[in-house]
Every structure is written in structure tokens, then in C-alpha cells.
Design a protein around this motif. Structure first.
Motif, PDB file in Angstrom:
ATOM      1  N   LEU A   1      16.668   7.675  -3.629  1.00 25.54           N
ATOM      2  CA  LEU A   1      16.503   6.638  -2.607  1.00 25.54           C
ATOM      3  C   LEU A   1      15.897   7.218  -1.347  1.00 25.54           C
ATOM      4  O   LEU A   1      14.971   6.643  -0.760  1.00 25.54           O
ATOM      5  N   ALA A   2      16.403   8.366  -0.926  1.00 25.60           N
ATOM      6  CA  ALA A   2      15.874   9.006   0.277  1.00 25.60           C
ATOM      7  C   ALA A   2      14.406   9.385   0.103  1.00 25.60           C
ATOM      8  O   ALA A   2      13.591   9.205   1.025  1.00 25.60           O
ATOM      9  N   GLN A   3      14.059   9.907  -1.053  1.00 30.73           N
ATOM     10  CA  GLN A   3      12.663  10.273  -1.318  1.00 30.73           C
ATOM     11  C   GLN A   3      11.759   9.047  -1.275  1.00 30.73           C
ATOM     12  O   GLN A   3      10.642   9.102  -0.740  1.00 30.73           O
ATOM     13  N   HIS A   4      12.236   7.964  -1.851  1.00 27.91           N
ATOM     14  CA  HIS A   4      11.470   6.714  -1.844  1.00 27.91           C
ATOM     15  C   HIS A   4      11.231   6.234  -0.422  1.00 27.91           C
ATOM     16  O   HIS A   4      10.102   5.893  -0.045  1.00 27.91           O
ATOM     17  N   TRP A   5      12.281   6.237   0.370  1.00 22.40           N
ATOM     18  CA  TRP A   5      12.132   5.799   1.755  1.00 22.40           C
ATOM     19  C   TRP A   5      11.242   6.738   2.557  1.00 22.40           C
ATOM     20  O   TRP A   5      10.436   6.302   3.377  1.00 22.40           O
TER      21      TRP A   5
ATOM     22  N   ALA B   1      21.864   0.650  -4.909  1.00 21.55           N
ATOM     23  CA  ALA B   1      21.068  -0.567  -4.762  1.00 21.55           C
ATOM     24  C   ALA B   1      21.031  -0.974  -3.289  1.00 21.55           C
ATOM     25  O   ALA B   1      21.995  -0.779  -2.546  1.00 21.55           O
ATOM     26  N   VAL B   2      19.906  -1.564  -2.892  1.00 16.52           N
ATOM     27  CA  VAL B   2      19.695  -1.948  -1.504  1.00 16.52           C
ATOM     28  C   VAL B   2      19.648  -3.470  -1.395  1.00 16.52           C
ATOM     29  O   VAL B   2      18.901  -4.135  -2.117  1.00 16.52           O
TER      30      VAL B   2
ATOM     31  N   VAL C   1      16.443  -1.970  -6.557  1.00 19.67           N
ATOM     32  CA  VAL C   1      16.491  -0.570  -7.004  1.00 19.67           C
ATOM     33  C   VAL C   1      15.084  -0.042  -7.288  1.00 19.67           C
ATOM     34  O   VAL C   1      14.851   0.634  -8.293  1.00 19.67           O
ATOM     35  N   SER C   2      14.152  -0.313  -6.400  1.00 20.86           N
ATOM     36  CA  SER C   2      12.771   0.123  -6.620  1.00 20.86           C
ATOM     37  C   SER C   2      12.662   1.638  -6.736  1.00 20.86           C
ATOM     38  O   SER C   2      11.763   2.158  -7.413  1.00 20.86           O
ATOM     39  N   HIS C   3      13.587   2.365  -6.097  1.00 21.98           N
ATOM     40  CA  HIS C   3      13.555   3.828  -6.172  1.00 21.98           C
ATOM     41  C   HIS C   3      13.924   4.360  -7.556  1.00 21.98           C
ATOM     42  O   HIS C   3      13.708   5.540  -7.852  1.00 21.98           O
ATOM     43  N   LEU C   4      14.485   3.508  -8.415  1.00 21.17           N
ATOM     44  CA  LEU C   4      14.840   3.906  -9.772  1.00 21.17           C
ATOM     45  C   LEU C   4      13.917   3.297 -10.819  1.00 21.17           C
ATOM     46  O   LEU C   4      14.099   3.534 -12.019  1.00 21.17           O
ATOM     47  N   GLU C   5      12.950   2.517 -10.385  1.00 19.49           N
ATOM     48  CA  GLU C   5      12.070   1.804 -11.319  1.00 19.49           C
ATOM     49  C   GLU C   5      10.859   2.657 -11.703  1.00 19.49           C
ATOM     50  O   GLU C   5       9.706   2.278 -11.510  1.00 19.49           O
TER      51      GLU C   5
ATOM     52  N   THR D   1      17.301   6.123 -16.661  1.00 19.12           N
ATOM     53  CA  THR D   1      18.662   6.512 -17.058  1.00 19.12           C
ATOM     54  C   THR D   1      19.568   6.752 -15.870  1.00 19.12           C
ATOM     55  O   THR D   1      20.770   6.950 -16.023  1.00 19.12           O
ATOM     56  N   ALA D   2      19.000   6.743 -14.672  1.00 18.33           N
ATOM     57  CA  ALA D   2      19.804   6.949 -13.468  1.00 18.33           C
ATOM     58  C   ALA D   2      20.370   5.637 -12.932  1.00 18.33           C
ATOM     59  O   ALA D   2      21.038   5.633 -11.901  1.00 18.33           O
ATOM     60  N   LEU D   3      20.126   4.525 -13.607  1.00 24.16           N
ATOM     61  CA  LEU D   3      20.653   3.236 -13.187  1.00 24.16           C
ATOM     62  C   LEU D   3      22.078   3.079 -13.690  1.00 24.16           C
ATOM     63  O   LEU D   3      22.319   2.980 -14.891  1.00 24.16           O
TER      64      LEU D   3
END
Length: 225
Positions: free
Chosen positions: A33-37, A191-192, A210-214, A220-222
Motif C-alpha cells: 500500500l505504501a509503495q502504491h501511494w 483495503a482503503v 485494494v488497487s495496490h493488490l490488483e 495471493t496477498a488479498l
């Protein structure tokens, strides 16, 4: 106008002796999540977090990776309800004796769901166990405090738990307690959910994102624990 990002903590240790700590996958989820942001150039003017370890650890990983130098404001009202006590009381009422750790994943979910629904309908009163109504008042207090403290902040991060997020939505959308608990079961780790707030008036923009996991390598991290 303030943009509020309400995040559920990363995966905790469901079957461990101490649930209130992140698993290794949970730490990775928070980092994703942090990397995505960071890739979006995201920064926050204010950060709020509950006092539970899983919430604090999730927040810390996000802050560190984003290079956020300010302290997160700890608000205990953002803490989750005591689901272990809810399950214990449900088992006493229903004469069930299995612990979560003894059950397969599907049976764990069924037990947790049944206990949550009974609690939401105020069927599990016991000394030391907060009622659903008391928990709702706790969440409302946290939500109002954050909205009223926003000031000139454009972006606010709030790190909490699934039950808090569900009840937060309940009050905004006029849901029943049972509907709120159904939402609780759907909220993924990290999730955000996003809200716009102006003059303490708050509106839902996005739920359980959960765009950071898509990404194929991250599916598998969901998780939901």
C-alpha cells in the motif's frame, strides 16, 4: 474539502497466541500500500491511528515508506471491538466449545459470523463486554473528532479495523447493525475506504479499495483476517 483515507490494518496473526501483531504477509501488505501511494506522490497532512499493535504497525510501515516525519495521533476510539470476547460469549450462550484455532477456515468464518450477528442484535450481553451500541458510540466519537479537527488539512490517513470501518459507514449510510456486520466481513486487509468531509459533513467516495493488490503477483496477498 478534506479527503479522508480510512484503512483497515494489515493481516494479523489469526491463529497465534497473540492475535494483535502483524503476520509477515501483513507487513508486506502494508508495504504494498505504501509503495502504491508513493508511486502516486501521496502525502498526508494528518494521520490518526488506534492503539492496537496491528493498527500501529500498519501505520508505522506506511509512514516510514512515505517518509512522513510527523507523529500519528493515537485515538483509542479507533480500536476494534473485542471479537475474542464476542466469540467467547456466543459460545457460552450457544453451548459451543470449539476454539477458532481448532476449526477449519470455513468453520472459523461461520463461527465468527454467527457471533458477530448475535452481538449486533444485542443478544450477548455480559459483564466486561461492550454492547454493539456502545461500540457504535465509540466509533461515532472518533469520526466526529477527526472531522472536526481537519482544519485546513487536504488529506488525512486513518488506520483502524474492519468493525470500526463498517460502523463508520453504518452511521453515514443509515444501515442496520446487521448490514454493518455484513460489511465488516467483506473488508480486506489494508483495503482503503475514502470519504470527502466539509464542515463535519462527510460523504462516501469509495469503499474497500485494494488497487495496490490488483497485480498478478500480488493476488495471493488479498486476505480478510
Amino acid at each position: 474539502m478534506t479527503h479522508i483515507y480510512l484503512v483497515r490494518h494489515a493481516q494479523a496473526q489469526l491463529n497465534a497466541e497473540n492475535y494483535d501483531q502483524l503476520s509477515s504477509l501483513g507487513e508486506q501488505q502494508a508495504l504494498y500500500l505504501a509503495q502504491h501511494w508513493k508511486s502516486l506522490g501521496m502525502c498526508f497532512d494528518q494521520i490518526y491511528v488506534g492503539s492496537l499493535v496491528r493498527q500501529q504497525e500498519t501505520c508505522r510501515i506506511i509512514q516510514q515508506h512515505l517518509g512522513h516525519n510527523g507523529d500519528a495521533l493515537c485515538i483509542p476510539e479507533l480500536n476494534e471491538y473485542d471479537f475474542a470476547q464476542v466469540i467467547k460469549r456466543y459460545q457460552q450462550v450457544s453451548a459451543k466449545t470449539e476454539s477458532l484455532a481448532q476449526l477449519a477456515a470455513k468453520e472459523q468464518f461461520r463461527l465468527l459470523r454467527a457471533a458477530m450477528m448475535a452481538w449486533a442484535q444485542e443478544q450477548l450481553s455480559a459483564v466486561g463486554l461492550a454492547s454493539f451500541q456502545q461500540f457504535s458510540e465509540q466509533v461515532s466519537s472518533a469520526r466526529q473528532l477527526i472531522a472536526q479537527s481537519a482544519g485546513s488539512a487536504k488529506k488525512i490517513l486513518v488506520v483502524s479495523s474492519g468493525g470500526v470501518i463498517a460502523v463508520w459507514l453504518q452511521s453515514l449510510l443509515g444501515l442496520t447493525p446487521l448490514q454493518a456486520m455484513q460489511l465488516n466481513l467483506q473488508i480486506a486487509n489494508t483495503a482503503v475506504s475514502e470519504f470527502y468531509s466539509k464542515n463535519s459533513d462527510m460523504q462516501l467516495l469509495r469503499f474497500n479499495h485494494v488497487s495496490h493488490l490488483e497485480h498478478p503477483q500480488r493476488l495471493t496477498a488479498l486476505t480478510y483476517s
